[in-house]
Scaffold this active site. Structure first.
Site, PDB file in Angstrom:
ATOM      1  N   LYS A  43      31.172  -9.328 -54.977  1.00 46.49           N
ATOM      2  CA  LYS A  43      31.892 -10.612 -55.358  1.00 46.49           C
ATOM      3  C   LYS A  43      31.155 -11.825 -55.927  1.00 46.49           C
ATOM      4  O   LYS A  43      31.424 -12.768 -55.937  1.00 46.49           O
ATOM      5  CB  LYS A  43      32.891 -11.037 -54.369  1.00 46.49           C
TER       6      LYS A  43
ATOM      7  N   GLU B 146      37.976 -11.157 -56.806  1.00 41.43           N
ATOM      8  CA  GLU B 146      37.566  -9.955 -56.258  1.00 41.43           C
ATOM      9  C   GLU B 146      36.480  -9.400 -57.480  1.00 41.43           C
ATOM     10  O   GLU B 146      36.477  -9.798 -58.482  1.00 41.43           O
ATOM     11  CB  GLU B 146      38.640  -9.050 -55.557  1.00 41.43           C
TER      12      GLU B 146
END
Length: 274
Positions: free
Chosen positions: A60, A3
């Site tokens: 991301k 993430e």
């Protein structure tokens, strides 16, 4: 899946290693990773003799900026980059190798083979998929509690599902949504539109603080994640709920529960989060 904190850490560590290096050749061992252009030979040709000028992060995604090309890379579940001498044996699951003129190699490894790479002319990458329609960066001035309030006031989605939507705010995934909701003391199954102005302000602060602390600690190494220098993150040691099913809440001692919200495994404290 890496993430925002993990991708940001990879960006920072790779920046120290590969900026200024020039591509002498590319070896693609798993063609499905290359999405744009679809032809692997064209992918290799476009990057030949290109020098890495900078590395950015968008949500991301990693953005490798060359002379006039940008490579948009998504690590998906378990993708990773590492810098090696060409004489070193190939690690398992190495699928793309960027050979540099100085003899070193940037190797992309991916056990699951879910990662993707796209090439775009520099300056056009934000206007097309996969970057088009992405929401605001959580560390930007544009990310405010008012933005969240406006985005969620007409949705019937649960707050966990709403936060995972990259069209509102980018970079949040399963780990950090669970952690931010825990810090904000908000139940993941609450309807997003039911949050008050005050609750949304607390949630906004929790999102930013959680991500900032995770970046400072190099991300969370839950499974196979390591940064560009092969080092593990440390934030997993501070996780309040994620991955802690049946363990005592660090705040009240109640056992952490795990349920499914929007098809995603979700951890929360039934006492602290209302």
């Amino acid at each position: 899946m890496p993430e925002l904190p993990e991708v940001e850490t990879v960006k920072r560590t790779l920046t120290e290693l590969v900026i200024g290096k020039t591509i002498a050749g590319i070896t693609v061992k798993w063609a499905n990773i290359i999405k744009e252009p679809a032809d692997v030979l064209e992918f290799e040709t476009l990057l030949m003799n290109q020098t890495i000028r900078s590395i950015r992060r968008r949500g991301k995604f990693l953005l490798f900026e060359f002379d006039d090309i940008v490579m948009v890379s998504h690590l998906r579940m378990e993708g990773r980059y590492g810098l090696y001498e060409k004489e070193e044996p190939l690690p398992p699951h190495t699928h793309v190798i960027f050979h540099f003129t100085d003899g070193e190699e940037l190797r992309y490894q991916d056990v699951r083979k879910f990662g993707t790479m796209h090439l775009f002319p520099k300056g056009s990458e934000e206007k097309v998929l996969p970057l088009a329609h992405l929401g605001v960066e959580p560390f930007s001035e544009q990310f405010t509690s008012e933005l969240l309030m406006n985005a969620f006031q007409k949705t019937n989605r649960k707050i966990k599902v709403a936060l995972l939507d990259q069209k509102t705010v980018v970079g949040l995934g399963n780990i950090y949504v669970d952690e931010a909701l825990f810090r904000a003391r908000i139940h993941p199954e609450r309807l997003a539109h039911s949050l008050s102005k005050e609750e949304m302000a607390v949630l906004h602060k929790a999102i930013v603080s959680t991500l900032e602390e995770a970046v400072e600690m190099g991300g969370s190494s839950i499974k196979s994640y390591v940064n560009g220098q092969g080092e593990m993150g440390m934030f997993q040691q501070k996780l309040g709920v994620y991955g802690r099913k049946n363990e005592p809440c660090r705040q009240c001692g109640t056992d952490i529960l795990k349920t499914v919200v929007g098809g995603r495994g979700t951890h929360f404290c039934p006492n602290c989060q209302l």
